[in-house]
Motif scaffolding. Structure first.
Motif, short mmCIF file in Angstrom:
data_model
loop_
_atom_site.label_atom_id
_atom_site.label_comp_id
_atom_site.label_asym_id
_atom_site.label_seq_id
_atom_site.Cartn_x
_atom_site.Cartn_y
_atom_site.Cartn_z
N UNK A 1 69.10 52.67 21.27
CA UNK A 1 69.48 53.76 22.18
C UNK A 1 69.42 55.10 21.44
N UNK A 2 68.34 55.34 20.76
CA UNK A 2 68.19 56.53 19.94
C UNK A 2 66.72 56.74 19.61
N UNK A 3 66.40 57.95 19.23
CA UNK A 3 65.06 58.24 18.71
C UNK A 3 65.10 58.48 17.21
N UNK A 4 66.32 58.48 16.62
CA UNK A 4 66.45 58.73 15.17
C UNK A 4 65.75 60.03 14.81
N UNK B 1 70.17 65.64 25.07
CA UNK B 1 70.05 64.91 26.32
C UNK B 1 68.69 64.27 26.50
N UNK B 2 67.66 65.01 26.14
CA UNK B 2 66.29 64.51 26.30
C UNK B 2 65.95 63.44 25.28
N UNK B 3 66.39 63.62 24.05
CA UNK B 3 65.95 62.72 22.98
C UNK B 3 66.91 61.57 22.71
N UNK B 4 68.16 61.68 23.12
CA UNK B 4 69.13 60.62 22.85
C UNK B 4 69.72 60.03 24.12
N UNK B 5 70.33 60.87 24.95
CA UNK B 5 71.00 60.37 26.14
C UNK B 5 70.03 59.69 27.10
N UNK B 6 68.80 60.19 27.16
CA UNK B 6 67.79 59.56 28.02
C UNK B 6 67.56 58.11 27.63
N UNK B 7 67.57 57.82 26.35
CA UNK B 7 67.42 56.44 25.87
C UNK B 7 68.58 55.57 26.36
N UNK B 8 69.78 56.14 26.34
CA UNK B 8 70.96 55.39 26.76
C UNK B 8 70.94 55.14 28.26
N UNK B 9 70.51 56.13 29.05
CA UNK B 9 70.40 55.95 30.49
C UNK B 9 69.43 54.82 30.80
N UNK B 10 68.29 54.81 30.14
CA UNK B 10 67.27 53.79 30.36
C UNK B 10 67.82 52.40 30.05
N UNK B 11 68.45 52.25 28.91
CA UNK B 11 68.97 50.94 28.53
C UNK B 11 70.11 50.50 29.44
N UNK B 12 70.97 51.43 29.87
CA UNK B 12 72.05 51.07 30.77
C UNK B 12 71.51 50.56 32.10
N UNK B 13 70.47 51.20 32.62
CA UNK B 13 69.89 50.77 33.89
C UNK B 13 69.20 49.41 33.75
N UNK B 14 68.51 49.19 32.64
CA UNK B 14 67.90 47.88 32.41
C UNK B 14 68.97 46.80 32.29
N UNK B 15 70.11 47.16 31.70
CA UNK B 15 71.21 46.22 31.62
C UNK B 15 71.80 45.90 32.98
N UNK B 16 71.93 46.91 33.84
CA UNK B 16 72.46 46.68 35.18
C UNK B 16 71.53 45.79 35.99
N UNK C 1 60.50 61.49 14.90
CA UNK C 1 61.35 60.44 15.45
C UNK C 1 60.89 59.12 14.84
N UNK C 2 61.81 58.18 14.68
CA UNK C 2 61.52 56.99 13.90
C UNK C 2 61.71 55.74 14.75
N UNK C 3 60.78 54.82 14.63
CA UNK C 3 60.75 53.60 15.42
C UNK C 3 61.94 52.69 15.11
N UNK C 4 62.23 51.80 16.06
CA UNK C 4 63.28 50.80 15.88
C UNK C 4 62.93 49.54 16.65
N UNK C 5 63.91 48.67 16.87
CA UNK C 5 63.67 47.42 17.56
C UNK C 5 63.75 47.57 19.06
N UNK C 6 62.91 46.84 19.77
CA UNK C 6 62.99 46.82 21.24
C UNK C 6 63.77 45.59 21.68
N UNK C 7 64.33 45.65 22.88
CA UNK C 7 65.15 44.56 23.40
C UNK C 7 64.32 43.40 23.90
N UNK C 8 64.88 42.20 23.81
CA UNK C 8 64.23 41.01 24.35
C UNK C 8 64.55 40.87 25.84
#
Length: 307
Positions: free
Chosen positions: A153-156, A129-144, A170-177
Motif C-alpha cells: 500500500x505504498x509507492x516507496x 494522496x496521489x502516490x500513497x493514499x490511492x494505493x490504500x484505496x485500491x487495496x481496500x476496495x479489492x479487499x471488500x 518509486x520502488x517496486x514491492x510485492x503484489x497480493x495473491x
C-alpha cells in the motif's frame, strides 16, 4: 477522422466505446457480492469502503462513509483520485480488451463524504494522496470485493538531492495473491506504473552507487497462494545529500485474505559510514554524508487462502 467520416460518425463511435465499457462492467458486477473492508494506514487514519450490489440493475454503490476525516498531514486525497482508483479496480476486473474510459463508471454510484481524507476541504495538503493514499484505496476496495489480497500500500517514494543534483523514484514491492494465482515479486503495483532508472544511468548522472537491488526473499505472505516478495535497495552516497522517504506499510502490514498471512512490513534505514544503523519512520528526511548508505526494504504482498 472528423474530416474523413464526419462529426456525427465520430461521436457515435466514441459513444459505442463507452456503451461497450458500461456493459463489460455490468457483466462483472453480476458476479460480485456485497462486502466491506477497513484498511488502517501507518498514520492511524482508516479507509472504510462498503460495496452494495444490485443484481437486478447490475449496478453497485461504492460507499466510503466511515473513512477518517481529513488529516493534518499530506495524506489527504482529492475525490478525483478516489474515483480514479475505483475506475481502475473495476476495469481490472473486466477480462476483456477494452479501452479505459468513463463508460466503466456508469453502473457505479460512488459516495465520498465531504471533509473526509478522501474528499478534503481546502486548504488540506494532498501531495501524498496521489502516490500513497490511492494505493490504500485500491487495496481496500479489492479487499471488500474479496478478489485479491493487499499489494504493498505504498509507492516507496524516495528522493535525494543538493544544490546541484535532484532525483526521485518509486520502488517496486510485492503484489497480493488471489484465487488461483500467486503474487508477483518486486513489481510496481496498481497506481504506481513507473519504471526505475537503469543502474548505469543512475550512477553516471548522480554521485551515488547502487550497491544492491534484490528480491526480498520470504517477505510475501504465506497461504495456499503466496504473496509476492518485496525488494531491498541499497544506495551509497558519494557526496553530501539530503534524502527523503514517503512511504506506508512500515507499521501496518499488507493484509492477506481468506485465512492467509499478511505480507511483511517494509523498513527504512540509514547505515552510516561508521557502521551505525539509524532506523527511520515511514516518512522522514535525513542528511547524508559521503559513504552513508540509504537502505529501503519494501513490503511483501498478502497471501490468499488457508493452506
Amino acid at each position: 477522422m472528423i474530416d474523413d467520416f464526419g462529426i456525427s460518425v465520430v461521436r457515435a463511435y466514441t459513444g459505442h466505446v463507452q456503451d461497450n465499457a458500461e456493459e463489460a462492467v455490468r457483466s462483472v458486477i453480476s458476479e460480485l457480492r456485497d462486502g466491506s473492508f477497513a484498511l488502517e494506514m501507518d498514520t492511524g487514519a482508516r479507509i472504510q469502503v462498503g460495496v452494495q450490489v444490485d443484481h437486478a440493475q447490475r449496478s453497485a454503490v461504492i460507499d466510503f462513509t466511515g473513512t477518517s476525516g481529513q488529516v493534518d498531514s499530506n495524506f489527504n486525497a482529492p475525490s478525483a483520485i478516489t474515483v480514479a482508483a475505483v475506475l481502475y479496480v473495476f476495469r481490472s476486473l473486466v477480462n476483456r480488451d477494452i479501452p479505459l474510459n468513463a463508460g466503466c463508471l456508469r453502473p457505479l454510484q460512488i459516495i465520498i463524504p465531504e471533509g473526509s481524507m478522501l474528499n478534503p476541504r481546502y486548504p488540506a495538503a494532498v501531495v501524498a494522496g496521489n502516490v500513497e493514499t490511492s494505493q490504500c484505496v485500491t487495496n481496500a476496495l479489492l479487499g471488500a470485493l474479496k478478489v485479491c489480497a493487499a499489494s504493498q500500500c505504498t509507492m516507496n517514494n524516495f528522493s535525494f538531492g543538493n544544490d546541484e543534483y535532484q532525483y526521485y523514484e518509486t520502488i517496486a514491492g510485492g503484489s497480493g495473491a488471489g484465487p488461483e494465482f500467486d503474487g508477483t515479486d518486486a513489481i510496481h503495483t496498481h497506481m504506481t506504473n513507473s519504471r526505475l532508472t537503469d543502474p548505469e544511468v543512475l550512477e553516471f548522472r548522480f554521485p551515488v552507487l547502487l550497491e544492491s537491488f534484490a528480491i526480498r526473499a520470504g517477505s510475501g505472505g504465506s497461504g495456499r497462494w503466496r504473496g509476492g516478495n518485496g525488494a531491498m535497495r541499497r544506495l551509497r552516497f558519494r557526496e553530501p545529500m539530503s534524502a527523503s522517504i514517503l512511504s506506508n506499510n512500515r507499521r501496518i502490514a499488507p493484509f492477506g485474505l481468506a485465512g492467509a498471512a499478511a505480507g511483511q512490513c517494509g523498513s527504512n534505514a540509514v547505515q552510516r559510514r561508521s557502521g551505525q544503523i539509524e532506523h527511520l519512520p515511514a516518512c522522514a528526511t535525513v542528511d547524508l554524508k559521503a559513504g552513508d548508505v540509504f537502505v529501503i526494504e519494501t513490503p511483501g504482498g498478502g497471501g490468499y487462502g488457508a493452506r
